[in-house]
Enzyme design. Structure first.
Site, short mmCIF file in Angstrom:
data_model
loop_
_atom_site.label_atom_id
_atom_site.label_comp_id
_atom_site.label_asym_id
_atom_site.label_seq_id
_atom_site.Cartn_x
_atom_site.Cartn_y
_atom_site.Cartn_z
N CYS A 10 46.51 -10.67 -3.56
CA CYS A 10 45.07 -10.23 -3.17
C CYS A 10 44.82 -9.66 -1.75
CB CYS A 10 43.80 -11.56 -3.37
SG CYS A 10 42.25 -11.18 -3.01
N LEU A 11 44.13 -8.44 -1.70
CA LEU A 11 43.99 -7.97 -0.56
C LEU A 11 43.12 -8.52 0.44
CD1 LEU A 11 41.15 -6.56 -1.18
CD2 LEU A 11 42.75 -4.53 -2.12
#
Length: 157
Positions: A10-11
Protein backbone atom coordinates in the site's frame (compact mmCIF):
# COMPACT_ATOMS: atom_id res chain seq x y z
CA UNK A 1 18.80 15.13 -7.14
CA UNK A 2 17.93 11.67 -8.47
CA UNK A 3 14.63 9.86 -8.97
CA UNK A 4 13.61 6.26 -8.29
CA UNK A 5 10.25 4.50 -7.93
CA UNK A 6 9.73 2.12 -5.01
CA UNK A 7 6.80 -0.28 -4.68
CA UNK A 8 6.23 -1.94 -1.33
CA UNK A 9 2.56 -2.67 -0.84
CA UNK A 10 0.00 0.00 0.00
CA UNK A 11 1.50 3.28 -1.17
CA UNK A 12 0.30 5.36 1.80
CA UNK A 13 2.67 3.76 4.27
CA UNK A 14 5.58 3.57 1.87
CA UNK A 15 5.30 7.30 1.19
CA UNK A 16 4.99 8.17 4.88
CA UNK A 17 8.09 6.13 5.71
CA UNK A 18 10.22 7.42 2.82
CA UNK A 19 9.36 11.08 3.34
CA UNK A 20 11.14 11.05 6.73
CA UNK A 21 14.43 9.59 5.51
CA UNK A 22 17.28 12.11 5.57
CA UNK A 23 18.14 12.89 1.95
CA UNK A 24 14.68 12.17 0.53
CA UNK A 25 13.59 15.49 -0.95
CA UNK A 26 10.19 14.71 -2.51
CA UNK A 27 7.70 11.86 -2.64
CA UNK A 28 4.60 11.31 -4.77
CA UNK A 29 2.31 8.29 -4.85
CA UNK A 30 1.29 6.67 -8.10
CA UNK A 31 1.25 3.50 -10.15
CA UNK A 32 4.12 2.08 -12.18
CA UNK A 33 4.76 -0.30 -15.04
CA UNK A 34 1.23 -1.13 -16.13
CA UNK A 35 0.09 -2.23 -19.55
CA UNK A 36 -2.03 0.83 -20.43
CA UNK A 37 -1.36 4.56 -20.73
CA UNK A 38 -4.29 5.55 -18.52
CA UNK A 39 -5.82 4.09 -15.40
CA UNK A 40 -9.59 3.81 -15.55
CA UNK A 41 -10.24 2.22 -12.16
CA UNK A 42 -8.59 -1.07 -13.11
CA UNK A 43 -4.92 -1.57 -12.35
CA UNK A 44 -3.99 -3.14 -15.71
CA UNK A 45 -0.74 -4.59 -14.38
CA UNK A 46 0.29 -1.50 -12.42
CA UNK A 47 1.87 -1.65 -8.98
CA UNK A 48 1.36 0.98 -6.31
CA UNK A 49 4.60 2.90 -5.87
CA UNK A 50 6.23 6.04 -4.56
CA UNK A 51 8.11 8.34 -6.90
CA UNK A 52 11.09 9.32 -4.76
CA UNK A 53 13.51 12.17 -5.34
CA UNK A 54 16.63 11.91 -3.24
CA UNK A 55 19.93 13.71 -2.79
CA UNK A 56 22.71 11.12 -3.23
CA UNK A 57 25.13 13.34 -1.32
CA UNK A 58 22.95 12.76 1.77
CA UNK A 59 21.57 9.25 1.17
CA UNK A 60 23.18 6.87 -1.30
CA UNK A 61 20.98 4.71 -3.47
CA UNK A 62 22.38 1.66 -1.69
CA UNK A 63 21.33 3.12 1.68
CA UNK A 64 17.92 4.11 0.31
CA UNK A 65 17.39 0.50 -0.82
CA UNK A 66 18.59 -0.74 2.59
CA UNK A 67 15.96 1.48 4.26
CA UNK A 68 13.30 0.31 1.78
CA UNK A 69 14.04 -3.30 2.75
CA UNK A 70 13.17 -2.37 6.38
CA UNK A 71 9.50 -1.95 5.39
CA UNK A 72 8.90 -4.80 2.94
CA UNK A 73 8.71 -8.56 3.03
CA UNK A 74 11.14 -9.16 0.16
CA UNK A 75 10.15 -12.83 -0.20
CA UNK A 76 6.44 -12.26 -0.70
CA UNK A 77 4.94 -12.26 -4.18
CA UNK A 78 2.01 -9.87 -4.73
CA UNK A 79 1.42 -9.41 -1.00
CA UNK A 80 2.55 -7.04 1.73
CA UNK A 81 0.84 -7.25 5.10
CA UNK A 82 -2.83 -7.98 4.51
CA UNK A 83 -2.76 -6.36 1.06
CA UNK A 84 -2.88 -8.96 -1.69
CA UNK A 85 -2.82 -8.76 -5.45
CA UNK A 86 -0.52 -7.81 -8.30
CA UNK A 87 -0.85 -4.11 -7.47
CA UNK A 88 0.88 -4.76 -4.12
CA UNK A 89 3.99 -6.42 -5.53
CA UNK A 90 7.38 -5.07 -4.51
CA UNK A 91 9.60 -3.41 -7.03
CA UNK A 92 12.40 -0.98 -7.73
CA UNK A 93 11.96 0.95 -10.97
CA UNK A 94 14.06 3.63 -12.59
CA UNK A 95 14.70 5.46 -15.84
CA UNK A 96 18.45 5.25 -15.07
CA UNK A 97 20.17 1.96 -15.87
CA UNK A 98 22.81 2.55 -13.17
CA UNK A 99 20.07 2.56 -10.50
CA UNK A 100 18.97 -0.88 -11.63
CA UNK A 101 22.57 -2.13 -11.50
CA UNK A 102 22.92 -0.87 -7.91
CA UNK A 103 19.62 -2.51 -6.93
CA UNK A 104 20.64 -5.85 -8.48
CA UNK A 105 24.04 -5.68 -6.77
CA UNK A 106 22.32 -4.96 -3.46
CA UNK A 107 20.12 -8.04 -3.79
CA UNK A 108 22.93 -10.25 -5.11
CA UNK A 109 25.09 -9.32 -2.12
CA UNK A 110 22.56 -10.77 0.31
CA UNK A 111 22.79 -14.36 1.53
CA UNK A 112 19.07 -14.77 0.84
CA UNK A 113 19.23 -13.37 -2.70
CA UNK A 114 17.69 -16.44 -4.36
CA UNK A 115 14.53 -16.03 -2.23
CA UNK A 116 14.00 -12.33 -2.97
CA UNK A 117 10.93 -11.55 -5.07
CA UNK A 118 11.46 -7.80 -5.58
CA UNK A 119 11.15 -6.73 -9.23
CA UNK A 120 13.99 -4.63 -10.58
CA UNK A 121 12.96 -3.16 -13.91
CA UNK A 122 13.22 -0.03 -16.01
CA UNK A 123 10.30 2.32 -15.45
CA UNK A 124 8.07 1.86 -18.48
CA UNK A 125 5.28 4.19 -17.39
CA UNK A 126 3.94 6.00 -14.36
CA UNK A 127 0.58 7.47 -13.44
CA UNK A 128 0.29 9.89 -10.52
CA UNK A 129 -2.41 8.94 -8.00
CA UNK A 130 -5.32 11.23 -7.23
CA UNK A 131 -4.73 14.05 -4.73
CA UNK A 132 -6.66 12.28 -1.94
CA UNK A 133 -3.94 9.60 -1.95
CA UNK A 134 -1.02 12.06 -1.75
CA UNK A 135 0.40 12.32 1.79
CA UNK A 136 -2.63 10.32 2.98
CA UNK A 137 -1.22 9.43 6.40
CA UNK A 138 -0.32 13.08 7.02
CA UNK A 139 -3.99 14.00 6.63
CA UNK A 140 -5.41 10.84 8.24
CA UNK A 141 -2.76 9.47 10.64
CA UNK A 142 -5.07 6.72 11.94
CA UNK A 143 -5.83 5.39 8.46
CA UNK A 144 -4.81 1.88 7.45
CA UNK A 145 -1.11 1.10 7.08
CA UNK A 146 0.55 -2.28 6.71
CA UNK A 147 3.83 -1.02 8.17
CA UNK A 148 4.04 -1.29 12.00
CA UNK A 149 3.98 2.21 13.63
CA UNK A 150 7.43 1.85 15.21
CA UNK A 151 8.95 1.13 11.80
CA UNK A 152 6.76 3.64 9.94
CA UNK A 153 8.04 6.51 12.08
CA UNK A 154 11.54 5.22 12.76
CA UNK A 155 13.18 8.18 11.01
CA UNK A 156 10.59 10.84 11.81
CA UNK A 157 12.11 13.81 13.64
Amino acid sequence: MQEIYLAGGCLWGVQEYLRHLPGVIFTEVGRANGTTQTLDGDYDGYTECVKTHFDPSIISLDMLITRYFEIIDPYSINKQGIDEGEKYRTGIYSKQAEHLVVAKQFINSREDSVKIAVEILPLSNYIKSAEEHQDRLQHYPDDYCHIPPATLHKYKQ
